[in-house]
Scaffold this active site. Structure first.
Site, PDB file in Angstrom:
ATOM      1  N   PHE A   1      -1.431  -0.744  -1.784  1.00 37.90           N
ATOM      2  CA  PHE A   1      -2.476   0.150  -1.381  1.00 37.90           C
ATOM      3  C   PHE A   1      -3.104   0.530  -3.157  1.00 37.90           C
ATOM      4  O   PHE A   1      -3.385   1.594  -3.203  1.00 37.90           O
ATOM      5  CB  PHE A   1      -2.362   1.480  -0.817  1.00 37.90           C
ATOM      6  CG  PHE A   1      -1.349   1.083   0.229  1.00 37.90           C
ATOM      7  CD1 PHE A   1      -1.702   0.327   1.341  1.00 37.90           C
ATOM      8  CD2 PHE A   1      -0.150   1.679   0.489  1.00 37.90           C
ATOM      9  CE1 PHE A   1      -0.857  -0.126   2.459  1.00 37.90           C
ATOM     10  CE2 PHE A   1       0.530   1.401   1.508  1.00 37.90           C
ATOM     11  CZ  PHE A   1       0.322   0.607   2.523  1.00 37.90           C
ATOM     12  N   HIS A   2      -2.919  -0.352  -4.104  1.00 40.13           N
ATOM     13  CA  HIS A   2      -3.471  -0.122  -5.409  1.00 40.13           C
ATOM     14  C   HIS A   2      -4.457  -0.983  -5.742  1.00 40.13           C
ATOM     15  O   HIS A   2      -4.657  -1.548  -6.872  1.00 40.13           O
ATOM     16  CB  HIS A   2      -2.260  -0.230  -6.139  1.00 40.13           C
ATOM     17  CG  HIS A   2      -1.124   0.730  -6.000  1.00 40.13           C
ATOM     18  ND1 HIS A   2       0.039   0.172  -6.517  1.00 40.13           N
ATOM     19  CD2 HIS A   2      -1.147   1.935  -5.475  1.00 40.13           C
ATOM     20  CE1 HIS A   2       0.905   1.467  -6.224  1.00 40.13           C
ATOM     21  NE2 HIS A   2       0.353   2.320  -5.375  1.00 40.13           N
ATOM     22  N   PRO A   3      -5.700  -1.236  -4.918  1.00 40.82           N
ATOM     23  CA  PRO A   3      -6.665  -2.043  -5.384  1.00 40.82           C
ATOM     24  C   PRO A   3      -7.509  -1.700  -6.683  1.00 40.82           C
ATOM     25  O   PRO A   3      -7.893  -0.306  -6.636  1.00 40.82           O
ATOM     26  CB  PRO A   3      -7.826  -2.096  -4.182  1.00 40.82           C
ATOM     27  CG  PRO A   3      -7.402  -1.193  -3.377  1.00 40.82           C
ATOM     28  CD  PRO A   3      -5.905  -0.673  -3.777  1.00 40.82           C
TER      29      PRO A   3
END
Length: 536
Positions: free
Chosen positions: A472-474
């Site tokens: 969850f680190h775009p």
């Protein structure tokens, strides 16, 4: 006369910091627009409430990627915050600055003025460090809590395993040289989530020069020539045209900021023409350079009680709730991620290449593969997992049509390089060495397949393709850099070729940081506010 001096699109981790900083002097009229609601759910405030918001459509956009042949034909699930506080309202709270080399790398790649020495000062201004005894260092709005006195006792096996392998240990991953096994620090205060909405926006809303509009879905930006002048939005379902005399700032995140540029006519010319959008500027890099961390967990049944034993039984839930209600402590006051750290998978590497997680809990997995994180398994268990820290593959996020309400086209292009595949094998082998230590063998009753202790290099990669998921680190879809041919915004975060428009969120990262991305996003907004104020 324009409605406002500044319009900020997105009340997330970056937008809330900006709103506070830009209104502090009282000189500027600021409008903050948020497509979601106020974010008043108790599950947002409760640290372990992460499990309740993970699939909750009222506070989560619940995006999905396109299927990827490199990941066994799977589509990935991408939760993103849909409330004041943004993804910082629904994340797992790990506060990780990143390694100093991450930011020196930013500067070397064209983000002049964003090297470690500069961003370290911004971090220090943003943070208040809180020790287990409650003593504090610093006076920033974001409280960073040392919870080493509260973690589960079974975590001791992880530190013993790291020591057995000769791996480093550290008291603080956010200190220079913070490499090795550590208790993760989290942004909480008084046992409650201390995201930028609580820390920055709540006090700022007392100021008359700040207006917050929720349920305000921005559809596009309007221009006078090449100057951004207004935004078209639907506020509680009613169309509004809102103008700014100084600047419009996109802080809508790595998924939505590039989409808003494209919907407004700034993007790859062929894409704009394909969807019948009148071009304002041919900008091929808008939506490109997408980076993300992919991770995987290995699950084990344990020989001694873990958090499963404390949180699965009804009486355990009551005990944890009482502990939280009386003292704001205990498992409900902590992140689901308790320990881990940055590691080198080989001693001769110039910097850590892996981030590890050790969690004293396992979660029920449903037949369709979704993690029901709110329900620990009915037996003692723990998780050992990893993510390669600096992936080299690059993907894209684009509009699917000219309709702003259509879901985005997310193409991560995962594991596209041999280097990324090699990093996966290296991370798996590191976990394998840890799982084979005497320290962890004492904790392992038996593995929940696959057993990382017995996988070959080829099997580690194949398993990763089958089971990995986003952490969850775009970032990176409106990349910062000096050259408009390769970047979307300049080092002052202005959109190249456009006046009155900046992008300030994780989409401008030139390269992904080695760890969790929420802290560097808030730091970026804090420093960006200085840049804006210096130019006004």
């Amino acid at each position: 006369m324009a409605d406002y001096d500044f319009i900020i699109v997105g009340a997330g981790s970056a937008g809330c910091v900006l709103a506070e900083r830009l209104t502090r002097s009282g000189r500027h009229r600021v409008l903050l627009l948020e497509a979601g609601g106020r974010g008043r759910s108790p599950w947002i405030s409760l640290p372990l409430g992460y499990g309740k918001t993970f699939y909750n459509g009222s506070v989560n956009w619940k995006y999905h990627t396109e299927t990827e042949s490199t990941l066994a034909g799977r589509s990935g699930y991408w939760p993103r915050g849909k409330a004041v506080g943004g993804s910082g309202a629904i994340n797992a709270l790990v506060y990780a600055r990143g390694l100093p080399s991450d930011f020196d790398d930013w500067e070397a790649n064209g983000a002049v003025g964003w090297g470690w020495r500069t961003v370290e000062a911004a971090y220090s201004a943003l943070e208040t460090q809180v020790a287990p005894d409650g003593s504090k260092i610093g006076a920033g709005p974001i409280h960073v809590q040392d919870v080493s006195d509260q973690i589960h006792v079974s975590n001791r096996h992880f530190f013993a395993a790291a020591k057995e392998l000769g791996l480093p240990q550290t008291d603080n991953i956010n200190a220079p040289g913070g490499e090795g096994a550590a208790v993760y620090r989290i942004n909480t205060s008084g046992g409650r989530r201390m995201h930028s909405a609580r820390a920055c926006l709540s006090p700022a809303l007392r100021r008359p020069n700040l207006t917050l509009m929720t349920d305000a879905f921005v559809e596009r930006i309007h221009f006078d020539g090449r100057r951004a002048v207004s935004v078209q939005a639907k506020v509680k379902g009613k169309p509004r045209l809102l103008s700014a005399s100084r600047e419009i700032i996109l802080s809508a995140g790595a998924v939505t900021s590039p989409r808003l540029l494209q919907l407004s006519g700034i993007g790859p010319l062929a894409l704009l023409k394909q969807h019948g959008i009148d071009p304002v500027l041919d900008a091929p890099e808008v939506g490109g350079n997408l980076q993300d961390h992919l991770g995987i967990n290995y699950y084990f049944k344990a020989t001694e009680p873990t958090l499963n034993n404390a949180l699965r039984p009804f009486h355990g839930k009551l005990r944890a709730a009482a502990q939280y209600a009386l003292a704001r402590r205990g498992p409900l006051a902590l992140s689901v991620n308790q320990c881990g750290g940055y590691f080198r998978s080989a001693a001769d590497l110039p910097a850590p290449d892996q981030q590890l997680y050790f969690n004293p809990v396992t979660y029920t997995t449903t037949p369709d593969g979704k993690r029901e994180v709110i329900q620990p398994d009915p037996f003692a268990g723990f998780i050992l997992g990893f993510q390669p820290s600096r992936p080299t593959s690059r993907g894209r996020i684009d509009i699917r049509s000219a309709d702003p309400h259509d879901a985005p086209l997310i193409q991560p292009n995962s594991l596209a390089t041999e280097e990324d595949q090699a990093q996966v094998v290296a991370g798996g082998m590191l976990c394998q060495r840890l799982a084979r230590t005497e320290a962890l063998q004492r904790l392992i009753k038996n593995p929940m397949e696959p057993d990382i202790r017995r996988l070959s290099a080829d099997e580690i990669l194949a398993d990763f393709r089958e089971r990995c998921g986003t952490v969850f680190h775009p970032v990176g879809t409106c990349r910062m850099g000096a050259d408009p041919k390769t970047a979307v915004v300049c080092p002052q975060l202005r959109v190249h070729g456009i006046n009155g428009l900046r992008v300030i969120d994780a989409s401008v990262f030139p390269n992904i940081t080695s760890g969790n991305t929420n802290a560097p996003t808030m730091m970026l907004a804090h420093r960006a506010a200085d840049l804006i104020l210096e130019s006004t």
